[in-house]
Design a protein around this motif. Structure first.
Motif, PDB file in Angstrom:
ATOM      1  N   ALA A 253     -12.620 -11.474  -4.697  1.00  0.00           N
ATOM      2  CA  ALA A 253     -12.024 -10.397  -5.487  1.00  0.00           C
ATOM      3  C   ALA A 253     -10.798  -9.827  -4.784  1.00  0.00           C
ATOM      4  O   ALA A 253      -9.773  -9.550  -5.415  1.00  0.00           O
ATOM      5  CB  ALA A 253     -13.057  -9.301  -5.735  1.00  0.00           C
ATOM      6  N   ALA A 254     -10.886  -9.666  -3.455  1.00  0.00           N
ATOM      7  CA  ALA A 254      -9.737  -9.167  -2.701  1.00  0.00           C
ATOM      8  C   ALA A 254      -8.591 -10.170  -2.733  1.00  0.00           C
ATOM      9  O   ALA A 254      -7.412  -9.794  -2.825  1.00  0.00           O
ATOM     10  CB  ALA A 254     -10.152  -8.882  -1.256  1.00  0.00           C
ATOM     11  N   GLU A 255      -8.921 -11.462  -2.679  1.00  0.00           N
ATOM     12  CA  GLU A 255      -7.880 -12.492  -2.748  1.00  0.00           C
ATOM     13  C   GLU A 255      -7.189 -12.464  -4.108  1.00  0.00           C
ATOM     14  O   GLU A 255      -5.958 -12.563  -4.194  1.00  0.00           O
ATOM     15  CB  GLU A 255      -8.498 -13.858  -2.500  1.00  0.00           C
ATOM     16  CG  GLU A 255      -7.469 -14.992  -2.516  1.00  0.00           C
ATOM     17  CD  GLU A 255      -8.123 -16.360  -2.430  1.00  0.00           C
ATOM     18  OE1 GLU A 255      -7.556 -17.253  -1.768  1.00  0.00           O
ATOM     19  OE2 GLU A 255      -9.199 -16.536  -3.048  1.00  0.00           O
ATOM     20  N   ALA A 256      -7.969 -12.293  -5.185  1.00  0.00           N
ATOM     21  CA  ALA A 256      -7.385 -12.239  -6.523  1.00  0.00           C
ATOM     22  C   ALA A 256      -6.497 -11.007  -6.681  1.00  0.00           C
ATOM     23  O   ALA A 256      -5.430 -11.074  -7.293  1.00  0.00           O
ATOM     24  CB  ALA A 256      -8.496 -12.241  -7.574  1.00  0.00           C
ATOM     25  N   ALA A 257      -6.920  -9.887  -6.105  1.00  0.00           N
ATOM     26  CA  ALA A 257      -6.122  -8.663  -6.200  1.00  0.00           C
ATOM     27  C   ALA A 257      -4.818  -8.788  -5.427  1.00  0.00           C
ATOM     28  O   ALA A 257      -3.791  -8.219  -5.822  1.00  0.00           O
ATOM     29  CB  ALA A 257      -6.933  -7.473  -5.690  1.00  0.00           C
ATOM     30  N   ARG A 258      -4.824  -9.546  -4.341  1.00  0.00           N
ATOM     31  CA  ARG A 258      -3.624  -9.694  -3.522  1.00  0.00           C
ATOM     32  C   ARG A 258      -2.615 -10.665  -4.133  1.00  0.00           C
ATOM     33  O   ARG A 258      -1.405 -10.566  -3.895  1.00  0.00           O
ATOM     34  CB  ARG A 258      -4.008 -10.183  -2.124  1.00  0.00           C
ATOM     35  CG  ARG A 258      -2.868 -10.095  -1.128  1.00  0.00           C
ATOM     36  CD  ARG A 258      -3.212 -10.808   0.167  1.00  0.00           C
ATOM     37  NE  ARG A 258      -3.354 -12.254  -0.024  1.00  0.00           N
ATOM     38  CZ  ARG A 258      -3.291 -13.141   0.967  1.00  0.00           C
ATOM     39  NH1 ARG A 258      -3.080 -12.743   2.196  1.00  0.00           N
ATOM     40  NH2 ARG A 258      -3.439 -14.424   0.711  1.00  0.00           N
ATOM     41  N   ASP A 259      -3.087 -11.596  -4.939  1.00  0.00           N
ATOM     42  CA  ASP A 259      -2.231 -12.641  -5.513  1.00  0.00           C
ATOM     43  C   ASP A 259      -1.026 -12.016  -6.216  1.00  0.00           C
ATOM     44  O   ASP A 259      -1.170 -11.169  -7.111  1.00  0.00           O
ATOM     45  CB  ASP A 259      -3.046 -13.476  -6.490  1.00  0.00           C
ATOM     46  CG  ASP A 259      -2.300 -14.728  -6.948  1.00  0.00           C
ATOM     47  OD1 ASP A 259      -1.053 -14.725  -6.936  1.00  0.00           O
ATOM     48  OD2 ASP A 259      -2.976 -15.700  -7.321  1.00  0.00           O
ATOM     49  N   ALA A 260       0.161 -12.450  -5.852  1.00  0.00           N
ATOM     50  CA  ALA A 260       1.391 -11.896  -6.445  1.00  0.00           C
ATOM     51  C   ALA A 260       1.479 -12.171  -7.936  1.00  0.00           C
ATOM     52  O   ALA A 260       2.094 -11.407  -8.683  1.00  0.00           O
ATOM     53  CB  ALA A 260       2.614 -12.474  -5.732  1.00  0.00           C
TER      54      ALA A 260
END
Length: 231
Positions: free
Chosen positions: A50-57
């Motif tokens: 979830a954190a990776e998806a939120a960080r995705d530009a």
């Protein structure tokens, strides 16, 4: 993006047909315009994703790690919360997950957000929550010999038991008073006669006798006014 749109976007990115991966839900925090945030609850196994998806530009672009902490939910375990922010789009999201009290462990976000390192160390120290794959999970604030996790609700503050609370006096008390009402212990602090260095040595507080009320003085009857006083 509004908080509602941020939450819906992350829920859509985390959508899956596998029921075993758990459900991702979103709501909006309080705070009013300019302060409300999307709050997205994710299963602990999908915390890092979830954190990776939120960080995705190409998704939310939350490139800034703001803070991380936890809440002791007693029998419900611990809630772990992280606030992520987009410096370009000016929106944020609160990621939240729940870990059990028996096995309080969640994936570290340090490889995604290096700034999470100290926050995870503090949360590990204060709540006893382990962050898997953290590169240096050691105490941050407390001395090495300290035992326990002070921000857990079942942690007893020994200083509150071993010595009097240094707060304001009870209403009506004074330096010269001969009687004193038994102080009220803060929530979660046991009786010092049952726990701590003074166990079995503290005498029960004396209940002060209520002074007898004296008789009221008899007031003389009111004399009627004379004609000269009323003229």
């Amino acid at each position: 993006m509004t908080p509602e749109e941020v939450g819906e976007r992350l829920v859509h990115l985390m959508a899956t047909d596998d029921p075993e991966k758990g459900t991702v839900t979103a709501e909006v925090s309080g705070g009013g315009p300019g302060h409300a945030r999307a709050v997205v609850d994710v299963p602990v196994a999908r915390w890092w994703f979830a954190a990776e998806a939120a960080r995705d530009a190409g998704a939310l672009g939350c490139d800034f790690f703001d803070w991380l902490s936890a809440v002791d939910e007693l029998d419900g375990g611990f809630s772990v919360i992280a606030h992520l922010w987009s410096t370009r789009r000016r929106h944020g999201v609160l990621l939240r997950t729940r870990v059990s009290r028996e096995e309080p462990e969640v994936e570290s976000l340090v490889d995604l957000y290096p700034g999470a390192a100290w926050h995870e160390r503090e949360t590990f120290e204060m709540f006893g929550i382990t962050f898997a794959r953290h590169p240096d999970l050691r105490p941050l604030l407390l001395p090495p010999e300290f035992e326990g996790h002070p921000l857990r609700k079942d942690f007893v503050l020994a200083a509150r038991v071993a010595k009097p609370w240094p707060g304001a006096k009870e209403p009506g008390e004074s330096e010269g008073g001969t009687s004193k009402r038994a102080p009220i212990r803060p929530p979660g602090v046991p009786d010092p006669n049952e726990w701590g260095p003074l166990k079995g040595q503290v005498a029960p507080p004396e209940t002060p006798a209520r002074p007898a009320r004296g008789e009221r003085p008899v007031r003389p009857p009111r004399q009627p006014r004379t004609e000269e006083e009323t003229s």
